[in-house]
Motif scaffolding. Structure first.
Motif, PDB file in Angstrom:
ATOM      1  N   UNK A  62     -66.362  11.701  59.128  1.00  0.00           N
ATOM      2  CA  UNK A  62     -66.377  13.150  58.900  1.00  0.00           C
ATOM      3  C   UNK A  62     -65.698  13.939  60.022  1.00  0.00           C
ATOM      4  N   UNK A  63     -65.404  13.270  61.128  1.00  0.00           N
ATOM      5  CA  UNK A  63     -64.794  13.996  62.245  1.00  0.00           C
ATOM      6  C   UNK A  63     -63.315  14.312  61.941  1.00  0.00           C
ATOM      7  N   UNK A  64     -62.779  15.255  62.687  1.00  0.00           N
ATOM      8  CA  UNK A  64     -61.398  15.682  62.439  1.00  0.00           C
ATOM      9  C   UNK A  64     -60.375  14.617  62.823  1.00  0.00           C
ATOM     10  N   UNK A  65     -60.750  13.712  63.726  1.00  0.00           N
ATOM     11  CA  UNK A  65     -59.764  12.768  64.266  1.00  0.00           C
ATOM     12  C   UNK A  65     -59.560  11.504  63.433  1.00  0.00           C
ATOM     13  N   UNK A  66     -60.605  11.104  62.688  1.00  0.00           N
ATOM     14  CA  UNK A  66     -60.535   9.788  62.046  1.00  0.00           C
ATOM     15  C   UNK A  66     -60.794   9.843  60.534  1.00  0.00           C
ATOM     16  N   UNK A  67     -60.334   8.805  59.840  1.00  0.00           N
ATOM     17  CA  UNK A  67     -60.590   8.692  58.401  1.00  0.00           C
ATOM     18  C   UNK A  67     -61.501   7.503  58.101  1.00  0.00           C
ATOM     19  N   UNK A  68     -61.684   6.634  59.102  1.00  0.00           N
ATOM     20  CA  UNK A  68     -62.519   5.441  58.914  1.00  0.00           C
ATOM     21  C   UNK A  68     -63.138   5.059  60.251  1.00  0.00           C
ATOM     22  N   UNK A  69     -64.352   4.493  60.194  1.00  0.00           N
ATOM     23  CA  UNK A  69     -65.033   4.111  61.428  1.00  0.00           C
ATOM     24  C   UNK A  69     -64.967   2.607  61.644  1.00  0.00           C
ATOM     25  N   UNK A  70     -63.975   2.173  62.409  1.00  0.00           N
ATOM     26  CA  UNK A  70     -63.853   0.739  62.693  1.00  0.00           C
ATOM     27  C   UNK A  70     -65.014   0.262  63.552  1.00  0.00           C
ATOM     28  N   UNK A  71     -65.371   1.066  64.539  1.00  0.00           N
ATOM     29  CA  UNK A  71     -66.402   0.654  65.511  1.00  0.00           C
ATOM     30  C   UNK A  71     -67.752   0.382  64.837  1.00  0.00           C
ATOM     31  N   UNK A  72     -68.254   1.386  64.091  1.00  0.00           N
ATOM     32  CA  UNK A  72     -69.579   1.230  63.495  1.00  0.00           C
ATOM     33  C   UNK A  72     -69.575   0.186  62.375  1.00  0.00           C
TER      34      UNK A  72
END
Lengths: 303, 58
Positions: A62-72
């Motif tokens: 949901x953040x402005x910088x990313x479209x996917x969360x690789x880390x989590x």
């Protein structure tokens, strides 16, 4: 106390070690919050010392910088690969809460039978996969507005763990926060109340039907390092394992079921000791019968 | 059992080992990519402030 219950309490206390936070109505803000615990534990719970994996996935998408969360997602794959849904059975504070609710009062036997025979029960379990795909992964991205920020949809519209374990203590301790309550809170409180009522009637209602994290870990149950194993030669098909399973699994038919939370009730109940569990116990496999698993079947289980 | 046909148990175990290896590599790669992109900071910032959405306010 049962060893599994002790581990559940230790996990719940470990995840929520910031005890003073409950009294002060403040959350922990230390660096540990960069990491995710394996179980469902809202990071806005005043006791939480680390992040909820579902919350972390949505926060990043949901953040402005990313479209996917690789880390989590990487962390969740790692947890799933090691433990599968053992996490649900042993390491999830919301699972513990549901079990305590369920054990808090007696139910007529027809409740369990009705759930097992209800035609809707099996397809209803697919809801958690839909929630995982739509509310955890898709909506946080699709709801991004002009500023590029989306909604953590599962946390915002559904998660009863957040409403109960974060909303409860924080709203109780902060009168200013209570002034902001509105329609959204009414929706979330209703879902939380339905979950509580569901847990009173059905064992781990939220895990069975609604939990996206359980849905994710369930995908790893068939090849996780920690597994349930069935010795088909020793199994007498008596049905004792299926009758004690609160999750509605028949371990004699599907020990790798994505619904199994590895609680071990079937292992203890099996009169033929045909079911085993652990990280690397290969003994109880058909066609590779070794001395350690060649247990002669006992008499048929009688209720 | 036919000499050319592998036993189902062994095939199963092999399939599991292969899946584990693949997902282990994916998990490690994802964590490293996420760390490199600075996602950990985003997680921390979100988790270290009260999440109004989680409570049902915002």
């Amino acid at each position: 106390m049962h060893p599994r219950r002790i581990i559940q309490w230790l996990a719940a206390l470990g995840y929520n070690a910031n005890i003073p936070g409950f009294f002060k109505g403040r959350i922990y803000r230390g660096e540990l919050k960069s990491f995710c615990v394996p179980g469902l534990n809202c990071y806005s719970c005043p006791g939480a010392v680390a992040s909820c994996p579902l919350g972390a996935v949505q926060a990043v998408i949901a953040s402005a910088r990313y479209a996917f969360s690789f880390y989590a997602v990487g962390l969740m794959i790692g947890f799933g690969l090691m433990f599968g849904r053992l996490i649900c059975g042993f390491l999830c504070p919301f699972g513990l809460l549901q079990e305590l609710l369920h054990a808090s009062h007696a139910r007529p036997a027809k409740f369990k039978k009705a759930e097992k025979t209800a035609k809707i029960a099996r397809p209803a379990r697919l809801v958690k996969y839909i929630l995982l795909a739509v509310f955890v992964f898709a909506l946080p991205f699709l709801t991004k507005g002009a500023a590029g920020v989306g909604d953590p949809a599962f946390c915002k519209y559904i998660c009863p763990a957040g409403t109960i374990t974060a909303g409860g203590p924080l709203l109780a301790a902060n009168p200013l926060m209570r002034e902001g309550l509105g329609l959204l809170f009414a929706l979330k409180a209703s879902i939380a109340l339905i979950t509580i009522a569901g847990c009173l009637a059905s064992y781990r209602f939220f895990c069975k039907y609604l939990c996206p994290l359980g849905a994710f870990y369930g995908l790893f149950n068939s090849f996780a390092l920690y597994r349930l194993r069935l010795n088909k030669d020793a199994c007498t098909r008596c049905g004792a394992c299926a009758s004690v399973c609160g999750m509605g699994v028949n371990p004699a038919r599907s020990p790798d079921s994505p619904e199994c939370i590895r609680c071990g009730d079937c292992v203890k109940t099996c009169p033929a000791s045909a079911i085993s569990r652990g990280f690397r116990n290969r003994a109880c496999q058909p066609q590779t019968e070794s001395a350690s698993c060649a247990i002669p079947p006992k008499t048929r289980y009688k209720k | 059992m036919d000499a050319g046909r592998p036993e189902p148990v062994k095939t199963d175990a092999r399939r599991r080992r292969a899946l584990r290896a693949v997902f282990f590599v994916i998990a490690v790669a994802f964590i490293l990519i996420g760390w490199h992109r600075g996602e950990i900071r985003t997680v921390f910032i979100k988790a270290a402030t009260i999440c109004l959405e989680c409570i049902g306010i915002g």
